[in-house]
Design a protein around this motif. Sequence first.
Motif, short mmCIF file in Angstrom:
data_model
loop_
_atom_site.label_atom_id
_atom_site.label_comp_id
_atom_site.label_asym_id
_atom_site.label_seq_id
_atom_site.Cartn_x
_atom_site.Cartn_y
_atom_site.Cartn_z
N MET A 57 2.33 8.20 10.84
CA MET A 57 1.64 7.52 11.95
C MET A 57 1.90 8.19 13.29
N ARG A 58 2.96 8.94 13.41
CA ARG A 58 3.37 9.51 14.71
C ARG A 58 2.44 10.64 15.11
N ASP A 59 1.76 10.49 16.24
CA ASP A 59 0.73 11.46 16.61
C ASP A 59 1.29 12.67 17.36
N LEU A 98 0.84 -1.19 0.00
CA LEU A 98 0.00 0.00 0.00
C LEU A 98 0.88 1.25 0.00
N GLU A 99 0.61 2.14 -0.95
CA GLU A 99 1.26 3.44 -0.95
C GLU A 99 0.17 4.50 -0.75
N VAL A 100 0.38 5.36 0.22
CA VAL A 100 -0.60 6.39 0.54
C VAL A 100 0.03 7.77 0.33
N ASP A 147 3.93 17.85 12.80
CA ASP A 147 3.08 18.30 11.71
C ASP A 147 2.98 17.32 10.55
N ARG A 148 3.59 16.14 10.66
CA ARG A 148 3.46 15.13 9.60
C ARG A 148 2.37 14.11 9.90
N TYR A 149 1.78 14.18 11.08
CA TYR A 149 0.77 13.21 11.51
C TYR A 149 -0.49 13.34 10.67
N ASP A 150 -0.96 12.22 10.15
CA ASP A 150 -2.21 12.18 9.40
C ASP A 150 -3.15 11.20 10.11
N PRO A 151 -4.08 11.69 10.93
CA PRO A 151 -4.92 10.79 11.73
C PRO A 151 -5.74 9.82 10.90
N GLN A 162 -6.53 4.13 9.21
CA GLN A 162 -6.61 3.14 8.14
C GLN A 162 -5.53 2.07 8.30
N CYS A 163 -4.32 2.50 8.64
CA CYS A 163 -3.21 1.54 8.75
C CYS A 163 -3.35 0.66 9.98
#
Length: 245
Positions: free
Chosen positions: A217-219, A208-210, A222-226, A231-232
């Motif tokens: 994944m890191r909550d 899977l490429e998103v 500013d790179r966190y995508d909830p 989904q992951c």
Amino acid sequence: MLIQNDHVDLDTPTGTMRTYVYRPSAEGRYPAIIFYSEIFQQTAPIARSAAIMAGHGFVVLVPEVAHELNPIGTVLGYDDAGKEKGNNDKFAKPLKDHDSDTGAMVAFLEKQQYYSGAVGSMGVCLGGHLAFRAALNPAIKAACCLYATDLHSNTLPAPDEDQTLARAGEIQGELLMIWGRQDPHVPDQPRAEINRALRDAGCTFSWLEVNGQHAFMRDEGDRYDPELALQCYQMAVSLFRKALR
């Protein structure tokens, strides 16, 4: 599902390894996941990820991935100093020592009454590589590898023939490989090379490429995508429920 957490100090050939244990509070026997962290060891985001997986009915072990190189309990910061120390540790620890760490955790699980007898691996960043590496151990029935670094570059300490991707044909379990398309650490061409290597090795894998950055994944940060993270997690739970039960 309510969970509890504790830690154990495991003997390994390279010294004592603090390992954090998250598991359901209810009595019973549960499958296990070895959850490998980033270079920063068990930070708060890693602890929360482990708790999420444990809450779906798994025993989750989080080892200190560079235990030989740091005092017990070391957590590195998500800052330049932590990044420098973590990267130095990553390139100082031979891959074979990660193998013996995995063996120590499998042996520990086999002695626990709450363990069902089935174990998988999961990890992010360096931990994604280590989750893949752990799958070389025949005890590991499935691995979820999130934006695994250094697979394509053969830069972690090991002879050429012992580089992780070169041994992919030994993996008996199922792999789930998840990548962020905007991840500068594993851009398009290296991802294509890894995909081809898995096909050539005859691995059983999903891919899977998103549209996500490194560490999506890191909550914290500013790179966190909830939404992508959720989904992951769902895909990982599905993989392990199928493979470990």
